[in-house]
Enzyme design. Structure first.
Site, PDB file in Angstrom:
ATOM      1  N   HIS A 178       0.846  -1.066   0.043  1.00  0.00           N
ATOM      2  CA  HIS A 178      -0.094   0.002  -0.004  1.00  0.00           C
ATOM      3  C   HIS A 178       0.910   1.425  -0.085  1.00  0.00           C
ATOM      4  CE1 HIS A 178      -3.644   2.163   0.525  1.00  0.00           C
ATOM      5  NE2 HIS A 178      -4.330   1.355   0.808  1.00  0.00           N
ATOM      6  N   GLU A 306      -2.116   0.236  -5.552  1.00  0.00           N
ATOM      7  CA  GLU A 306      -2.025  -0.943  -4.936  1.00  0.00           C
ATOM      8  C   GLU A 306      -2.328  -1.990  -6.286  1.00  0.00           C
ATOM      9  OE1 GLU A 306      -5.011  -0.746  -1.720  1.00  0.00           O
ATOM     10  OE2 GLU A 306      -5.046   1.217  -2.259  1.00  0.00           O
TER      11      GLU A 306
END
Length: 341
Positions: A178, A306
């Site tokens: 992330h 992501e």
């Protein structure tokens, strides 16, 4: 190439280790064994150091800020609708840790764990491999999981993250990192950053951001990044045309380690990062992790990317296969190539 190891802080009484990889151009990345956190991606531009990603200087700050900042996510990135799924006809229930679904592996996902770490290097690259054995009782997923997360930096200023999973019983495996980017000189906003995504479809979400199963065409919409556009213009267009205030969207991409699925850059045309992935999804999210007031006002200074298989894939035909089988270990790779424009 050079490697370093230091103590970053403590978490629940355990030392948190910071591993740093440095190449011959003095580009460096740092990774924490807590949460598999990518803490630095610093490049040297004519003697000036620039961190391309957002990271923090203490465990306490990471806990305060949240946003899964730079952390590794798993077993499953994104949301699982109703926190349940089927494997071979058997229904499994996992942590319902956000509204009525499971998010980012549940309350005991990868981002909460402390990994064992091992440094190694070769002539033109260095890496840190984080490893962990996860019992099914640790995170409520079926199957015990052995996971390795390997960060590699080479002398061409390329960072690669390899996620390897091995299980003793069929389970799910769709990890990511992330990471949050700001490639601009002035990192107070995203106004001077641009984005390109090689995608023609995004996923439709319900009100809880769970995919409905439908894909939406991008061409001619505010969500279309097939041609590079500045985040400032994209956010303004999103608000004007769709009433949206932020990007938190899943794009379908063609998996490729030879052609980038997306490219980030600064509008002053000084630097860019190409993103490569062997899976079919890219989630983008605009955020301001460090200033809740600006976040509430939809004033952003960070863009998360992501790369993963499309979210909630196990519950939607055609989204991709994220089932990990016994004696069939799987490795997924994401790469990030920095270059000067």
């Amino acid at each position: 190439m050079e490697t370093k190891k230091s103590i970053f802080g403590k978490f629940r009484g355990q030392d948190i280790v910071k591993y740093t990889l440095i190449n011959d151009s003095q580009t460096r990345i740092s990774v924490l064994n807590w949460g598999g956190t990518w803490q630095e991606f610093v490049v040297n531009e004519n003697g000036v150091e620039r961190n391309l990603i957002w990271g923090l200087d203490s465990i306490e700050e990471y806990q305060r800020v949240g946003f899964c900042l730079g952390q590794s996510i798993g077993r499953v990135a994104g949301r699982i609708g109703d926190a349940q799924f089927k494997i071979d006809g058997q229904t499994y229930h996992v942590d319902m840790n956000e509204q009525s679904h499971s998010l980012h592996g549940g309350k005991n996902g990868f981002n909460t764990l402390i990994f064992a770490g091992e440094l190694s290097q070769e002539a033109d690259s260095a890496n840190i491999t984080l490893s962990k054995h996860i019992e099914a009782t640790d995170d409520n997923y079926p199957g015990n999981l052995d996971v390795q997360i390997k960060f590699t930096l080479n002398n061409n200023n390329r960072v690669s993250i390899e996620f390897t999973g091995d299980t003793d019983s069929s389970t799910l495996f769709n990890p990511t990192n992330h990471v949050y980017w700001n490639l601009t000189d002035d990192r107070t906003s995203l106004a001077q950053q641009w984005l390109q995504i090689h995608s023609i479809n995004r996923l439709e979400f319900d009100v809880e951001k769970v995919p409905t199963g439908k894909k939406l065409a991008l061409q001619g919409t505010a969500y279309d990044f097939y041609k590079a556009q500045s985040m400032k213009n994209a956010l303004e267009r999103l608000k004007a045309e769709d009433g949206g205030l932020e990007f938190d969207d899943a794009y379908e991409v063609t998996p490729s380690m030879g052609e980038p699925i997306a490219i980030l850059g600064d509008t002053a045309r000084q630097r860019q990062v190409e993103i490569y992935s062997d899976r079919n999804g890219l989630i983008i999210y605009t955020a301001n992790p460090f200033d809740p007031q600006k976040q509430a006002l939809h004033q952003y200074n960070a863009l998360a990317t992501e790369a993963q298989t499309l979210p909630d894939a196990v519950n939607h035909e055609g989204f991709g296969d994220i089932i990990l089988r016994p004696k069939q270990p799987v490795t997924h790779t994401i790469s990030y190539q920095y270059s000067v424009q």
